[in-house]
Design a protein around this motif. Structure first.
Motif, short mmCIF file in Angstrom:
data_model
loop_
_atom_site.label_atom_id
_atom_site.label_comp_id
_atom_site.label_asym_id
_atom_site.label_seq_id
_atom_site.Cartn_x
_atom_site.Cartn_y
_atom_site.Cartn_z
N ASP A 13 88.56 11.35 126.55
CA ASP A 13 89.55 11.00 125.81
C ASP A 13 89.56 10.06 124.97
O ASP A 13 89.87 9.28 124.48
N VAL A 56 86.75 7.04 123.08
CA VAL A 56 85.92 7.46 121.99
C VAL A 56 85.10 6.31 122.10
O VAL A 56 85.20 5.31 122.37
N SER A 67 83.33 11.52 123.80
CA SER A 67 83.46 11.70 122.48
C SER A 67 82.27 10.32 121.61
O SER A 67 83.34 9.43 121.47
N LYS A 108 81.68 12.99 117.37
CA LYS A 108 81.02 14.20 118.73
C LYS A 108 80.30 15.32 117.98
O LYS A 108 81.06 15.45 116.78
N ARG A 155 87.25 14.28 115.43
CA ARG A 155 88.81 14.05 116.94
C ARG A 155 87.71 14.68 118.16
O ARG A 155 87.07 15.74 118.39
N PRO A 156 88.54 14.15 119.03
CA PRO A 156 88.29 14.45 120.86
C PRO A 156 88.55 15.41 121.14
O PRO A 156 89.35 16.55 120.20
#
Length: 325
Positions: free
Chosen positions: A26, A28, A105, A261, A300-301
Motif C-alpha cells: 500500500d 506507493v 505500487s 502500477k 491507485r493501489p
C-alpha cells in the motif's frame, strides 16, 4: 452489433473465471521486499471484472471454484462485500488452493508474484456450469485464463454452448497469461477457438498477435474476426484502441494519468466498456469511458478496490481529456 448491444443493456452478467486474493504493497513507490505494510483484497481477473461491473451499476454473478479453507472463504466474503452474486461459487476440498498475487505500487521494475499451483478455479466441472440459470442473465463473460487447464476449459466451452442455446451473447477477454498454460501452441489453439465462439472480443495487440501466430499480424487477426460479424476491441496501450466491426473501424485515444502500477487496467477496461454499453453509450464513447476506468485503476493501489464507481468515473471525465492517437 445492435443485437449484442441490446442484450448487454440488460445489465446482468454471468462471469466465468477465477477469484483469488491480492496482497499489495500500500506504500506507493516501495518495493515488495522492502515493505512491511500489505493490504489484502479480492483478486483474479474475472472477480475484478465483476466488482468493476457492480460498482458501475450492473449486476454480476461469478461462476468459479475456490478452496474450502480460510482463503477461499475470504475471496467469497470479499465478492459479497462488493455486491457480486456468489451462488455459483463452489468450495472444493483437497489440495487445490485459491490463487494468490503479491504485487507493489510502483512502476520501477514492477513485480507481481503469482501463486497458482493446483489452482482451485480450474476445478469447475460441466455439472457446475449446467446449474446456471442462463435465462436470468443478459450475457456471459469469459476470461482467457479459464481455458488454460481442464476441467475448466471443457466446462467453459460447454457454458458457451449453453449460452448459445439460451440466445445469449458471449463476451471474451483474451487475457493471455503464459504462466497458466502448458504450452504456447495449446494456448494459441484454444484461445483462437474461444474467439471464434464469441461475439465481443477484447484484447491487446500482443494477445491478438499471439492468436495469429505472429506478433506482427495482430491487427490482421482482429480484422479477420470482425469480418465474421464479431465486435473486436484491439487495445494498443499508450496508442489507444481500435474498435472493429464489419462496417467500420473506430480509433480512440487514452486518458493520461499518473500511474503507480500496471495491473488492473484490463479488468477495469472490460468492466467500464460493458457497463457503458449497458447504460446506452455508443461503441466509441463506451471505449473511451473504459479507457478512463483503466486510467483510474492504475493510479491507485490495488485492483478490485481501485475500480471506480459511477460518480468517480463521472468526476474523472469532467476533469480529464482523452489524448488523441
Amino acid at each position: 452489433m445492435n443485437d449484442l448491444f441490446e442484450a448487454i443493456k440488460g445489465k446482468k452478467f454471468a462471469v466465468f473465471g477465477r477469484a483469488g486474493i491480492d496482497l499489495f504493497c500500500d506504500e506507493v513507490g516501495v518495493k515488495s521486499e522492502n515493505s512491511q505494510i500489505f493490504r489484502s483484497d479480492l483478486g483474479g481477473s474475472s472477480a475484478n471484472i465483476c466488482a468493476g461491473l457492480v460498482k458501475l451499476g450492473s449486476q454480476a454473478s461469478l461462476i468459479t471454484s475456490v478452496s474450502d479453507d480460510a482463503i477461499g472463504r475470504f475471496a467469497l466474503n470479499r465478492l459479497r462485500d462488493y455486491g457480486v452474486e456468489t451462488k455459483y461459487v463452489k468450495a472444493v476440498s483437497g489440495e487445490c488452493r485459491t490463487s494468490l498475487a503479491i504485487y507493489e505500487s510502483t512502476l520501477e521494475n514492477f513485480q507481481n508474484v503469482i501463486y497458482r499451483n493446483n489452482a482451485a478455479d480450474f476445478q469447475v466441472q460441466i455439472a457446475d456450469v449446467d446449474l446456471v440459470d442462463y435465462s436470468n442473465y443478459s450475457a456471459i463473460i469469459t476470461a482467457g485464463t479459464v481455458f488454460a487447464s481442464e476441467p475448466s476449459r471443457a466446462s467453459t466451452f460447454h457454458a458457451i454452448e449453453n449460452a448459445r442455446q439460451a440466445g445469449m451473447p458471449v463476451i471474451f477477454d483474451i487475457d493471455y497469461r503464459p504462466y497458466s498454460w502448458p504450452s504456447a501452441e495449446i494456448a494459441s489453439d484454444v484461445l483462437s477457438k474461444a474467439g471464434m465462439s464469441s461475439d465481443l472480443i477484447v484484447g491487446n495487440d500482443e494477445e491478438f498477435g499471439f492468436m495469429a501466430g505472429d506478433y506482427g499480424k495482430g491487427l490482421d487477426k482482429a480484422k479477420e474476426l470482425a469480418s465474421l460479424g464479431k465486435t473486436v476491441i484491439y487495445k494498443m496501450g499508450e496508442k489507444g484502441a481500435i474498435s472493429l466491426t464489419e462496417e467500420k473501424e473506430i480509433k480512440t485515444g487514452i486518458y493520461p494519468t499518473s500511474a503507480i502500477k500496471p495491473v488492473g487496467a484490463g479488468d477495469s477496461f472490460m468492466a467500464g466498456l460493458l457497463a457503458s454499453i449497458a447504460d446506452g453509450f455508443n461503441l466509441k464513447d463506451s471505449v473511451l469511458r473504459a479507457s478512463a476506468c483503466a486510467a483510474i485503476v492504475v493510479s491507485r493501489p490495488g485492483c478490485a478496490g481501485a475500480m471506480p464507481t459511477v460518480d468517480e468515473l463521472g468526476a474523472f471525465l469532467k476533469t480529464h481529456s482523452s489524448k488523441a492517437t
